[in-house]
Design an enzyme around this catalytic site. Structure first.
Site, PDB file in Angstrom:
ATOM      1  CG  ASP A  26      -0.341  -0.050   2.524  1.00 10.23           C
ATOM      2  OD1 ASP A  26       0.902  -0.154   2.592  1.00 10.23           O
ATOM      3  OD2 ASP A  26      -1.074   0.017   3.531  1.00 10.23           O
ATOM      4  CB  SER A  27       4.598   1.731  -0.129  1.00 14.92           C
ATOM      5  OG  SER A  27       4.836   0.529  -0.837  1.00 14.92           O
TER       6      SER A  27
ATOM      7  CG  ASP B 138       0.322  -4.061   2.036  1.00 13.69           C
ATOM      8  OD1 ASP B 138       0.357  -4.933   2.933  1.00 13.69           O
ATOM      9  OD2 ASP B 138       1.179  -3.177   1.899  1.00 13.69           O
TER      10      ASP B 138
ATOM     11  CD  GLU C  77       7.751  -0.415   7.708  1.00 12.45           C
ATOM     12  OE1 GLU C  77       6.759  -1.099   7.363  1.00 12.45           O
ATOM     13  OE2 GLU C  77       7.984   0.723   7.252  1.00 12.45           O
TER      14      GLU C  77
ATOM     15  CE  LYS D 240       3.033  -6.017   3.798  1.00 13.62           C
ATOM     16  NZ  LYS D 240       2.581  -4.846   4.606  1.00 13.62           N
TER      17      LYS D 240
ATOM     18  CD  GLU E 175       0.357  -1.518   7.913  1.00 13.54           C
ATOM     19  OE1 GLU E 175       0.014  -0.718   8.810  1.00 13.54           O
ATOM     20  OE2 GLU E 175       0.871  -1.163   6.842  1.00 13.54           O
TER      21      GLU E 175
HETATM   22  O1  KIV Z   1       3.546  -1.130   1.671  1.00 10.20           O
HETATM   23  C1  KIV Z   1       4.732  -1.516   1.678  1.00 10.20           C
HETATM   24  O2  KIV Z   1       5.523  -1.245   0.761  1.00 10.20           O
HETATM   25  C2  KIV Z   1       5.180  -2.314   2.812  1.00 10.20           C
HETATM   26  C3  KIV Z   1       6.652  -2.582   2.915  1.00 10.20           C
HETATM   27  C4  KIV Z   1       7.365  -1.389   3.387  1.00 10.20           C
HETATM   28  C5  KIV Z   1       6.922  -3.761   3.753  1.00 10.20           C
HETATM   29  O3  KIV Z   1       4.398  -2.702   3.626  1.00 10.20           O
END
Ligand code: KIV
Length: 271
Positions: A51-52, A90, A189, A120, A122
Site C-alpha cells: 500500500d506504499s 496489501d 518493520e 498482507k 498490519e
Molecule cells: O507497503 C509496503 O511497501 C510495505 C513494505 C514497506 C513492507 O508494507
C-alpha cells in the site's frame, strides 16, 4: 543447490523451506506490470504489492488514502507480469480493521480479482479475528508488525518501534499470535536488530525485515527507494542500488534538447 535456484514457482511452502535451510528470502515491492516483469525475471522470491503505492504511485503523504479498488488494480497489473515470484497484496487501511466479515470479503475480492497468492495485514492481537476468518477461507496471510504505517496517526511518528521493554514484549507476543493463527510469514518493520533476531529465533515462520537488521530470514525494500527514484526518502536502513532519478533526468534532458534542436527524429526514425 539452493532452493531459490531450483524453484519454478515460489509458494508459501518454499519460503518455509528457505527458512529451514537458512537461505535468505528476497522481497521487493511492485505496483505495475512492467516493473513486476523485470524483478520477477531477475529472480526475486516475493513481490509485495504494497500500500506504499499510496505514496510512491499516487503521491499521498500516508498509506491511508489508497482504496481496495486501487489495490486490486495494482495487484492484477503485477500478477500479469509475474511467472515465478510469490505475489502478496496489501489489504488497505479500512478494508479489515475492526470487522472480520468485511475483512474476509475484502480478502476474497483481492484473491478473485487479482489472482495473487496471498494478502498482507498490519497488526497483532487486535486483528486476529480477521486473520482467522481469512485463513479459514484458505487465503494465505502475511503479518506486518513493528512500524505499521496504517496506524501512523495513533503513533504520530515513523521512528524506530519497540525500543522499550513493554513494547518489545508486546511485539513478541503478537508474532507468536500471528504464527499460532497460521500466518505463513511476518514483515517486521523498523525495530531494533536484536529484537528482530530474537523474534526470528522464536517463531518458526519466516520473518522478513525492513530496517530490522540482518538477523531475520529475509529482506524487503520499496523498489522506488532501492532504485533511487525517490530523492527525499533516505532512512538509515535504505541501501540505494542505483540512482534512477539522475538517469531518468539525464535521458529526459537529452530528449528535450534533441526535440528542440530538431535532432529527433532523424531520417532513419521516420516513415
Ligand atoms: O507497503 C509496503 O511497501 C510495505 C513494505 C514497506 C513492507 O508494507
Amino acid at each position: 543447490m539452493s532452493v531459490h535456484k531450483q524453484i519454478k514457482k515460489v509458494t508459501t511452502h518454499v519460503l518455509s523451506e528457505m527458512k529451514l535451510k537458512g537461505e535468505k528470502i528476497s522481497m521487493l515491492t511492485a505496483y505495475d506490470f512492467s516493473m513486476a516483469q523485470i524483478i520477477d525475471k531477475a529472480g526475486i522470491d516475493v513481490i509485495l504489492v504494497g500500500d506504499s503505492a499510496s505514496n510512491v504511485m499516487a503521491g499521498h503523504e500516508t498509506t491511508l488514502p489508497i482504496t481496495l479498488d486501487q489495490m486490486i488494480y495494482h495487484g492484477a497489473s503485477v500478477v500479469r507480469g509475474v511467472e515465478r515470484a510469490l505475489v502478496v497484496v496489501d489489504m488497505p487501511f479500512g478494508s479489515y480493521q475492526g470487522n472480520s466479515k468485511e475483512a474476509l470479503s475484502s480478502a476474497i475480492r483481492i484473491m478473485k480479482e487479482t489472482s495473487a497468492d496471498a494478502v498482507k495485514m498490519e497488526g497483532g492481537k487486535e486483528i486476529i479475528e480477521s486473520v482467522n476468518r481469512i485463513l479459514s477461507a484458505g487465503i494465505p496471510v502475511m503479518g506486518h508488525l513493528g512500524l505499521t504505517p496504517q496506524s501512523i496517526h495513533k503513533f504520530g511518528t515513523y521512528a524506530v518501534r519497540a525500543q522499550k521493554e513493554t513494547e518489545a514484549e508486546n511485539l513478541i507476543a503478537d508474532a507468536h499470535a500471528l504464527e499460532e493463527a497460521g500466518c505463513f510469514a511476518i514483515v517486521l518493520e523498523k525495530v531494533p536488530a536484536a529484537l528482530a533476531a530474537r523474534v526470528t529465533r522464536e517463531v518458526t515462520i519466516p520473518i522478513i525485515g525492513i530496517g530490522a537488521g540482518g538477523g531475520v530470514d529475509g529482506q524487503v525494500l520499496v523498489v522506488h527507494d532501492m532504485l533511487g527514484i525517490n530523492q527525499e526518502f533516505s532512512p538509515r536502513f535504505l541501501r540505494r542500488y542505483h540512482n534512477l532519478y539522475a538517469e531518468i533526468t539525464g535521458a529526459v534532458t537529452n530528449y528535450i534538447q534533441d526535440v528542440k534542436s530538431r535532432n529527433f527524429p532523424n531520417e532513419r526514425e521516420q516513415y
